[in-house]
Design an enzyme around this catalytic site. Structure first.
Site, PDB file in Angstrom:
ATOM      1  N   ASP A 141       0.871  -1.166   0.000  1.00 36.21           N
ATOM      2  CA  ASP A 141       0.000   0.000   0.000  1.00 36.21           C
ATOM      3  C   ASP A 141       0.918   1.228   0.000  1.00 36.21           C
ATOM      4  O   ASP A 141       2.129   1.101   0.196  1.00 36.21           O
ATOM      5  CB  ASP A 141      -0.894  -0.037   1.241  1.00 36.21           C
ATOM      6  CG  ASP A 141      -1.831   1.160   1.310  1.00 36.21           C
ATOM      7  OD1 ASP A 141      -2.364   1.556   0.261  1.00 36.21           O
ATOM      8  OD2 ASP A 141      -2.021   1.690   2.414  1.00 36.21           O
ATOM      9  N   ASP A 200      -0.241   5.010   1.100  1.00 31.72           N
ATOM     10  CA  ASP A 200      -0.510   6.001   2.143  1.00 31.72           C
ATOM     11  C   ASP A 200      -0.491   5.381   3.532  1.00 31.72           C
ATOM     12  O   ASP A 200      -1.164   4.380   3.801  1.00 31.72           O
ATOM     13  CB  ASP A 200      -1.879   6.646   1.899  1.00 31.72           C
ATOM     14  CG  ASP A 200      -1.921   7.385   0.578  1.00 31.72           C
ATOM     15  OD1 ASP A 200      -1.316   8.466   0.486  1.00 31.72           O
ATOM     16  OD2 ASP A 200      -2.542   6.868  -0.375  1.00 31.72           O
TER      17      ASP A 200
END
Length: 341
Positions: free
Chosen positions: A121, A123
């Site tokens: 991922d 963020d």
């Protein structure tokens, strides 16, 4: 796969042994037994298609198949072998069943298949954008006398910009349209996101995996435009990822917690993994963890919020929980150890 292999062996024996008892040579009996198993390839393909439509029947079908194999073993094979050398045959039979049961208990995906591909991922995991994101959303909500809560943030994590905006508008009852949210949020993001810094341990892990040619991908809920904005201070480092799968502003199909974005990463690797369980996903959000688990992948959770904010089911089913990427030990997943340890 183990059950399928066992069934081929049993079917081959069930054909070959009676043929031998009728005087057919060992070579011919062997090949007739092997050829009899080819039909299982076709049946296996049809079975895969059928399973997609009949998951609820799968336990009963597997039980029936296991019973059929045991019947063949006890009705055909045991009488044949014990008529010649009862003691030795019995010992070999018991040994074979012991090995078979042990292999059934062991999870091949986790025991034999080590991690070969990593998916990240963006963020809150690699980049410290969550605090920036929270500040932007609070600025957007403040003129309406609303507070951007942690609960709302958790629900929005991993979603496309449009879907996240719809959640925010609905939960806080904001008097704005989807288009107004997108325009206002993009204006705030453009000013804030270029200052995003890497989180501790991110660069070390990325460069380590790259040095050992471990394929790496990014699966993010950000649009390509926002992704480019966020990594603007670290472009050289993020060139090490291939592929990068973004979620465009008005796209719903690939949003987490659906597994599509991680499955797309696996499919678009230059050399895709043999099994989804060979992919290790690094996530900080609930929706991302659910997406990875739904894709059949292993998950390392590095929470960007206190653990008390996460669903207990998530905490129970992740493969590993870490306070920071600095604490990740690649050896635990069959990956090369850090050179500086």
């Amino acid at each position: 796969m183990l059950c399928h292999t066992q069934s081929i062996h049993v079917m081959g024996l069930a054909i070959s042994l009676p043929l031998r008892s009728f005087g057919i040579g060992p070579g011919k009996a062997f090949w007739y037994g092997q050829l009899s198993g080819l039909v299982e390839i076709v049946a296996g393909i049809l079975g895969v298609c059928f399973v997609q439509l009949a998951n609820s029947l799968l336990p009963f079908a597997l039980s029936f198949a296991a019973g059929a194999m045991l019947f063949v073993v006890f009705n055909e094979i045991i009488p044949e072998i014990t008529s010649q050398n009862r003691t030795m045959s019995s010992w070999w039979l018991m040994g074979g069943f012991t090995v078979m049961m042990a292999l059934d208990v062991i999870s091949f995906d986790e025991f034999i298949m080590s991690v070969t591909h990593c998916i990240f991922d963006l963020d809150g995991l690699l980049l410290d954008t969550e605090s920036i994101y929270t500040e932007c959303m609070q600025q957007l909500c403040a003129p309406y006398g609303k507070n951007f809560s942690t609960e709302t943030k958790l629900e929005m994590m991993g979603k496309s910009a449009l879907e996240a905006g719809q959640i925010l508008i609905r939960e806080l009852n904001l008097p704005m349209t989807d288009e107004e949210f997108l325009a206002k949020s993009n204006e705030l993001y453009t000013q804030a996101f270029p200052s995003a810094e890497l989180l501790p341990g991110a660069e070390r892990l990325i460069r380590h995996l790259a040095n050992y040619n471990i394929p790496m991908a990014i699966g993010t809920g950000s649009s390509h435009e926002l992704y480019t904005l966020k990594i603007s201070g670290h472009r050289e480092l993020f060139k090490l990822f291939d592929p990068v799968i973004c979620t465009e502003t008005k796209e719903i199909r690939l949003t987490k917690p659906e597994p599509d974005i991680f499955l797309a990463c696996a499919e678009k690797f230059p050399n895709p993994p043999i099994s989804m369980s060979q992919c290790l996903v690094f996530e900080d959000g609930e929706n991302g963890v659910r997406a990875a688990l739904s894709a059949g992948m292993r998950v390392v959770l590095v929470p960007s919020l206190p653990l008390s904010n996460y669903d207990p089911w998530i905490l129970k089913h992740v493969t590993l929980k870490l306070d920071s990427l600095l604490k990740f030990d690649p050896v635990e997943f069959g990956l090369p150890p850090f050179d500086d340890v």
